[in-house]
Design a protein around this motif. Sequence first.
Motif, PDB file in Angstrom:
ATOM      1  N   LEU A   1       1.579   6.731  -6.892  1.00 39.74           N
ATOM      2  CA  LEU A   1       0.525   7.650  -7.298  1.00 39.74           C
ATOM      3  C   LEU A   1       0.871   9.090  -6.937  1.00 39.74           C
ATOM      4  O   LEU A   1       0.536  10.025  -7.671  1.00 39.74           O
ATOM      5  CB  LEU A   1      -0.793   7.259  -6.639  1.00 39.74           C
ATOM      6  CG  LEU A   1      -1.394   5.908  -7.061  1.00 39.74           C
ATOM      7  CD1 LEU A   1      -2.669   5.629  -6.303  1.00 39.74           C
ATOM      8  CD2 LEU A   1      -1.644   5.876  -8.561  1.00 39.74           C
TER       9      LEU A   1
ATOM     10  N   GLU B   1       2.422   1.657  -3.587  1.00 38.79           N
ATOM     11  CA  GLU B   1       1.473   2.157  -4.582  1.00 38.79           C
ATOM     12  C   GLU B   1       1.085   3.599  -4.291  1.00 38.79           C
ATOM     13  O   GLU B   1       0.917   4.407  -5.219  1.00 38.79           O
ATOM     14  CB  GLU B   1       0.227   1.267  -4.626  1.00 38.79           C
ATOM     15  CG  GLU B   1      -0.695   1.626  -5.774  1.00 38.79           C
ATOM     16  CD  GLU B   1      -1.771   0.595  -6.025  1.00 38.79           C
ATOM     17  OE1 GLU B   1      -2.485   0.740  -7.047  1.00 38.79           O
ATOM     18  OE2 GLU B   1      -1.921  -0.336  -5.212  1.00 38.79           O
ATOM     19  N   GLY B   2       0.947   3.947  -3.015  1.00 40.36           N
ATOM     20  CA  GLY B   2       0.645   5.324  -2.669  1.00 40.36           C
ATOM     21  C   GLY B   2       1.753   6.273  -3.103  1.00 40.36           C
ATOM     22  O   GLY B   2       1.488   7.370  -3.623  1.00 40.36           O
TER      23      GLY B   2
ATOM     24  N   HIS C   1      -7.775   0.890  -7.735  1.00 39.35           N
ATOM     25  CA  HIS C   1      -6.810  -0.172  -7.450  1.00 39.35           C
ATOM     26  C   HIS C   1      -6.068   0.096  -6.150  1.00 39.35           C
ATOM     27  O   HIS C   1      -5.842  -0.818  -5.347  1.00 39.35           O
ATOM     28  CB  HIS C   1      -5.813  -0.307  -8.601  1.00 39.35           C
ATOM     29  CG  HIS C   1      -4.906  -1.488  -8.457  1.00 39.35           C
ATOM     30  ND1 HIS C   1      -3.716  -1.427  -7.760  1.00 39.35           N
ATOM     31  CD2 HIS C   1      -5.025  -2.777  -8.881  1.00 39.35           C
ATOM     32  CE1 HIS C   1      -3.134  -2.605  -7.778  1.00 39.35           C
ATOM     33  NE2 HIS C   1      -3.910  -3.446  -8.456  1.00 39.35           N
ATOM     34  N   PHE C   2      -5.694   1.354  -5.918  1.00 37.96           N
ATOM     35  CA  PHE C   2      -5.033   1.699  -4.664  1.00 37.96           C
ATOM     36  C   PHE C   2      -5.962   1.448  -3.475  1.00 37.96           C
ATOM     37  O   PHE C   2      -5.528   0.961  -2.420  1.00 37.96           O
ATOM     38  CB  PHE C   2      -4.599   3.170  -4.702  1.00 37.96           C
ATOM     39  CG  PHE C   2      -3.969   3.649  -3.434  1.00 37.96           C
ATOM     40  CD1 PHE C   2      -2.840   3.030  -2.914  1.00 37.96           C
ATOM     41  CD2 PHE C   2      -4.497   4.740  -2.750  1.00 37.96           C
ATOM     42  CE1 PHE C   2      -2.249   3.476  -1.737  1.00 37.96           C
ATOM     43  CE2 PHE C   2      -3.915   5.193  -1.578  1.00 37.96           C
ATOM     44  CZ  PHE C   2      -2.792   4.562  -1.072  1.00 37.96           C
TER      45      PHE C   2
ATOM     46  N   ALA D   1       0.831  -1.203   0.000  1.00 34.08           N
ATOM     47  CA  ALA D   1       0.000   0.000   0.000  1.00 34.08           C
ATOM     48  C   ALA D   1       0.868   1.257   0.000  1.00 34.08           C
ATOM     49  O   ALA D   1       0.560   2.243  -0.689  1.00 34.08           O
ATOM     50  CB  ALA D   1      -0.934  -0.011   1.206  1.00 34.08           C
TER      51      ALA D   1
ATOM     52  N   LYS E   1      -6.634   3.909 -11.328  1.00 28.30           N
ATOM     53  CA  LYS E   1      -5.540   3.876 -10.369  1.00 28.30           C
ATOM     54  C   LYS E   1      -6.030   4.052  -8.936  1.00 28.30           C
ATOM     55  O   LYS E   1      -5.572   3.367  -8.020  1.00 28.30           O
ATOM     56  CB  LYS E   1      -4.518   4.968 -10.697  1.00 28.30           C
ATOM     57  CG  LYS E   1      -3.868   4.824 -12.055  1.00 28.30           C
ATOM     58  CD  LYS E   1      -2.982   3.581 -12.081  1.00 28.30           C
ATOM     59  CE  LYS E   1      -2.255   3.473 -13.396  1.00 28.30           C
ATOM     60  NZ  LYS E   1      -3.164   3.292 -14.539  1.00 28.30           N
ATOM     61  N   LYS E   2      -6.956   4.987  -8.723  1.00 25.48           N
ATOM     62  CA  LYS E   2      -7.445   5.231  -7.372  1.00 25.48           C
ATOM     63  C   LYS E   2      -8.204   4.025  -6.833  1.00 25.48           C
ATOM     64  O   LYS E   2      -8.070   3.675  -5.651  1.00 25.48           O
ATOM     65  CB  LYS E   2      -8.324   6.472  -7.349  1.00 25.48           C
ATOM     66  CG  LYS E   2      -7.554   7.764  -7.577  1.00 25.48           C
ATOM     67  CD  LYS E   2      -8.470   8.980  -7.496  1.00 25.48           C
ATOM     68  CE  LYS E   2      -7.685  10.267  -7.682  1.00 25.48           C
ATOM     69  NZ  LYS E   2      -8.560  11.464  -7.631  1.00 25.48           N
TER      70      LYS E   2
ATOM     71  N   THR F   1      -5.869  -2.218  -2.719  1.00 28.75           N
ATOM     72  CA  THR F   1      -4.643  -2.573  -1.996  1.00 28.75           C
ATOM     73  C   THR F   1      -4.747  -2.186  -0.527  1.00 28.75           C
ATOM     74  O   THR F   1      -4.353  -2.951   0.361  1.00 28.75           O
ATOM     75  CB  THR F   1      -3.428  -1.879  -2.637  1.00 28.75           C
ATOM     76  OG1 THR F   1      -3.359  -2.236  -4.024  1.00 28.75           O
ATOM     77  CG2 THR F   1      -2.135  -2.300  -1.956  1.00 28.75           C
ATOM     78  N   CYS F   2      -5.289  -1.004  -0.266  1.00 30.37           N
ATOM     79  CA  CYS F   2      -5.470  -0.569   1.125  1.00 30.37           C
ATOM     80  C   CYS F   2      -6.452  -1.467   1.863  1.00 30.37           C
ATOM     81  O   CYS F   2      -6.258  -1.768   3.049  1.00 30.37           O
ATOM     82  CB  CYS F   2      -5.950   0.880   1.155  1.00 30.37           C
ATOM     83  SG  CYS F   2      -4.708   2.091   0.627  1.00 30.37           S
TER      84      CYS F   2
ATOM     85  N   HIS G   1       6.437   1.699  -8.771  1.00 31.63           N
ATOM     86  CA  HIS G   1       5.567   0.738  -9.443  1.00 31.63           C
ATOM     87  C   HIS G   1       6.306  -0.556  -9.746  1.00 31.63           C
ATOM     88  O   HIS G   1       5.744  -1.654  -9.639  1.00 31.63           O
ATOM     89  CB  HIS G   1       5.018   1.335 -10.731  1.00 31.63           C
ATOM     90  CG  HIS G   1       4.045   0.439 -11.439  1.00 31.63           C
ATOM     91  ND1 HIS G   1       4.389  -0.298 -12.540  1.00 31.63           N
ATOM     92  CD2 HIS G   1       2.745   0.123 -11.157  1.00 31.63           C
ATOM     93  CE1 HIS G   1       3.342  -1.013 -12.938  1.00 31.63           C
ATOM     94  NE2 HIS G   1       2.345  -0.781 -12.112  1.00 31.63           N
TER      95      HIS G   1
END
Length: 509
Positions: free
Chosen positions: A44, A40-41, A129-130, A37, A126-127, A133-134, A52
């Motif tokens: 972004l 990826e954060g 997917h993030f 997390a 992207k948001k 993950t969170c 990535h």
Amino acid sequence: MFDSFDPLILARIQFAFTISFHFIFPAFSIGLASFLAVLEGLWLKTGKDLYHDLFKFWVKIFAVAFAMGVVSGIVMSYQFGTNWSVFSDRTGPILGPLMAYEVLTAFFLEAGFLGVMLFGMDRVGKKLHFAATCMVAIGTFISAFWILSVNSWMHTPVGYAMNDVGQFVPAGSWLTIIFNPSFPYRLFHTVTAAYLTTAFVVGAVGAFQLLKARAGKNRIETDGDSHPAATAHPELPRSNAAARKMFSMAMWMAAIVAPIQIFAGDLHGINTLEHQPAKVMAMEGHYQSHPDGAPLILFGLPNAAEKRIDYAIEIPKVSSLILKHDLNAPLAGLDTVADDREPPVSILFWSFRIMVGIGFAMLGLGLWSLFARLRKRLYDWPWLHRAAIVMGPSGFVAVIAGWITTEVGRQPFTVYNLLTTADSVSPLAAPAVGASLVAFILVYFVVFGFGTWYILKLMAKGVQDDEPDIQDDAPIRSAGITPGPTQQGGQQRGGRSSGGQRGALQPAE
């Protein structure tokens, strides 16, 4: 074959074996999910493809570790019905709902978003997917929350009553049961241990790749050859930049979290002294009471027959200082505990010292890395990197040693002072338990041995310089990120330029 064995001992060995295998995977996946997390954060936020690349590398390892954790957990849970049915019946009205909450709130959350996390990068924004993950990272924490609440209640049972058939049933608020006296300390100590376990694995992988790159560079210099790409582009190769970033992030974690973990362990020990004093007596090796200050026994050989520690190396009064914050504070010993309620001292004495010793070794490596960072040598000290590789599996050893200390220290009870282990086992014959134990050992070493080998193979490979770029259906601007400029003549692919990578690959210490 097993007719002469005690079925209770075999059942305990089987549970210890299966839970030891199981425990190492959640200890890794809890920390790794949060690490993913964070990666990826950062990707972004900064738009740097380096983060990535690291996410893609570690998410494959996470998928394998998570799968092995789920499989080993399911197998372990069946033993509550086969080998420990009496325990399940007696504690079911309290522990059953807590385990159900774990499935409903944590496992479903992880399972629901895991597919998006693993396979949805090219299929959702992207948001989103993030967010997936969170959710997986949060799910692993919630799972730890409920499981540790169950385990802690077995150590410090509160909020219960006994019904007519001898079952533990809730009495009063469920919050009293969930947040039992040892739970906050055990939760913080265990989750922090999981983060440290992951940090040292990540650090070991980064250190291995740095040493490998150093060896390759020395070989090129020795051969008198030069790499044309290195001449044309001053930036680091992707693999070396990724190794540096992994190692740097892991060492920051070690330097910051290791002292916090030692402090949390001290608080947990004081709480244990209050609620399970016999466990602490065995951990410290205090066979005898000390009315005017107890020594800290560093090493020695527990002698159960003579009730003493042979060849003890000790520091006077320091145990009282640690546990009571007073050099002269009295501490009771195992001479105040009935023999049939005394936990196995030898096991606890050594497992506790292994756990504590590794904790201080982690702190030492973290401080060493800080010194190297201040000297601008974090990536250039081979002995630091070799030490990080040696410490790579240390977190797993520490969590297993900690689990042994916690669970063996509760003996001879499953529910402390209320339900003995001997009264918790199912009425099974020894050959049945022994046969399933042998089957578990054979299958586990084959299946999980192969899985572990595959994870190690992925780690040894590292982030590759020719790693395929992201094939992105959703433009990166959907996450508020503007792709970097493309070099003239460079081919733009999924937000990364094949020619313009300098800014993305400069690692920050």
